[in-house]
Write a protein that holds these residues in place. Sequence first.
Motif: not given
Length: 957
Positions: A134-139, A148-149, A508-519
Amino acid sequence: MKSSGIEVEMDKNDPQDLHISVNTLSNSSTRLRHTHKSALGNLTVSDDPTLANPSSALYFGQKETKVFTLGQAQVVLEKEIGGTEVTAKQIDEGTPGLSLIRATYTLIAFLMSGFLFVFCVQLILFLFLGLTAEFGLTGTDDSFTFLVFVGTLFAIPAYLYGMANMMTIAMAFTVDTWNGQIFMKTIMSSDSVFMDWLSTTVYVFVPFVVGAISLYSGSQDWWDTTLISWFTCVFMFFIFFCVCTIYHEIDGCLQLIRYSPKSKEIFDEGVGRFSMQTIKAAFLMKMKYMLAGTKTVHYNAYGNDPKPGEQSVEELKAQKETNAFQQSKGPLARLTVLMARWGLYEILAEPIRYYSIDEVRGQVTFVTNSTWGLEAMYCRNRQKRFVAVVEGESAMTTSQVLSSFICYLIGIVFTLFVFVAFMVWFALPPGAIGVVCGMYILWCYQSVRSSVGLRKVYNKLIENKNDTNEAEILFQVSESFRITEPTNFLCWMVLFNEFVFLFILPIGALFYAGNVPVGSLFIIVSLITCARRYCNSTIAVQEYGTLDGIELDNTVRDQSAVAKDEEWREKNRLGLILSQISSGRKNDFWMSVFIFFIITICAIFMSAVYVGANDGKEQGLSFTDKFHYPGSGNLEYTSCQLGGGIFPPASTDNSLADFALLSSAAYLAPDVANTTLKEWFAEVGITTKVEEDIVAEFRDGYEKANGKSPVEYKFFGFPDANGGEGVGVVSIRGTSNGWDALSDAQLWSAAALGQWIRAIMPLGSLFTPILQYLVEIVSVIESGHLDSVAFYKQTSAFVKHVNDPKYDDALGGKYAHIMITGHSLGGGLAMISGAQQKVPAVALSGPNAVLSRRTFSPQFSKEDLEMYTFNIVPDRDMVPRLDDLSQNYQRINCRTGLNDPISCHFAARSICEILFSCGSNGRPIPCECTTLESIYKEALEPNSGVTTTIESECPVN
């Protein structure tokens, strides 16, 4: 007197009046049922709550008989009518047929439990991967959202607690399946006939009827269909088992708080166990237990001493010289004493003792000269109390006691010796070995100290040994006492913060991050976790030290047999849940397992964040063109010359080595890769080019539309010098940083864990057809956004892009034939992209995609893998054995030592092995080959006219 676990007490006033209390512990999972007493002549026999099944009374052969069922055996008490002697005997009623049926049931239950474990590990993985997507932590992108973290990390405790308990229940379910659903019958409070028919329907009738219908219909996948229906039935059975278990666990806690005679809460007459007052009391009990300051005491006790719990700490301390009394307080206890000055804690005038579950249930193991065993003593559960008989007819012999002590010390030293031997064999640095040894010694110190103390006490007893035949017992006791107690205000404040930070913030963090299944799953897990955590029956039993009181809410409350039966059922059920699921080593084991996975994945994640990606190595292989390999002279690898749909850059004579080299070139910086290719193909005279612009142009457009990804790949062009159809090779880089390792886990962890479960299962290969579906199911918790940035998405899109005839026409037709290759992770991605785009792919040490093929989008068939993919598999390299191998692969030797399997994965070693076995055929020799193995150096032959030595051509740095 004692015989076969049957305690017989004689009334001194009437020798004929005997009372037998049966307290037999089954070695397997036990079923707790209603208590009843019955007469055996002048004997009164009562069932202890720890029995597997209630006893049966009958007359047989002019004898009064009591029968106790223990697994597949029976213990029978017999007494002649009018006689006084009781005979105890054991009868084995098991049959091979019964064992075979239960083994079959257990296999599918174990498979279900295994994939529940895989699901839990995937949940941990996707919890961390959700942040990266979701947040592009790709280097290459520095965006980061702190809340969220933190919220994602705060979701870990609820997941950890829930997963550990779920696996504990699954473990109990699997063992109970082998034991004939004894636990299930108790938990569900159902009639035995109904439960037996239900389990037979679940395990036999439904799956085999489905299989028979598939056979009648002529289906070629009848076994797949049978396995799917079988797994589904058992899983639904397990869910029902979980619901009943959790309900009775929470219900038992509330019943104890409401009705226990030791409860400190004052309830009005009409208040029930599910009232708000009872729930509030349960919450406070949990918080006080968690926040209280405690101290632990250790001492030795003898048979004539007061029972544990009947003496205060000060009384025990006064006997320090005889009982080896020790006490300890942790940092929290010391802190609570200081906080008492601020009014947040109360220092208790008299410490309150906590009771263990085994103590409440009366479970203790007796060690006599006939029950002693060397292996049993060494492997015993040291967290449980055992009683050693040291005097009398049943006393342990001196040799038995000495053997137990010596074996324990030897075992500790031997274990350390073996660990060190393996670490030395694997050539670990001395510092690492020293750290491991130090941690092991610290871990064993307290246990060794206790054993030495117990040995000294035994020696003193032997010195003062009397000549009577009365049994003298000795046992170690560990007791915990509450010395400080938090105020109600502090309890509610901590509870409020737990609710906010451990439940609200993660959701809130999981749904805001778009991680709906895990949330969404977190909401379910957190609700169950909250109910079990705060309405905790284990804590209630440890507080009260008894199960008395739960019978006061029963329908019948008189002294009738019905009332006694109902009371017995309630206590048995709760006692079994407490000992098998809510507490104990099983739950601790699963907590440790999941903590290990969390720490490992978190470490990889943090290394990816802080280290980031890289652009490639600045130094490639160094070559010499003055020597060659003639070939091994033995039967060469059958695929040294690849053919059949493969279009190598040069001739097919050494195409296997060419693709091995091209796969390793993806790790290099563009200019280094260009130089390496020119040197490699110099003698065969073909043009090479690293097409950076083609890759850069595609990535820019693709990532603007789909998001950035740290996947790295290169496009190597081999245009035809005469203007004909050339070859383009997409080379995908393997694991080089933390992001690559996370991608490995994302794509192949479920399949790899599924393989391991199959490997440890008897006849595990029979369940292979269902594994692909189970791997697909556990991947449903992957969010759509996380799937969209999977590495293979971009590589497949790029292959489709360059393989498009219109694009090739735009390039002038110079790359008409597209191939894919890669090493390690890159090899796995190459096979996925090749199968999806119907383009030939040659992988070096790449993980496979047979079991995981249904998790990719778009999906592809096993036939696609067999038609378009090829894998080079070095011996002892674990990576290309992740997931099942497809049809086309070539095994090659790894000539390094057995203690260095990691080196088998290195691309340079594989290139040298292929050149050595297949012959170099005009390719230069990597100088690295001369240092890897002596056989590689000795097999080199100089080219015609060369007078220099290999040492001068390839000097060792």
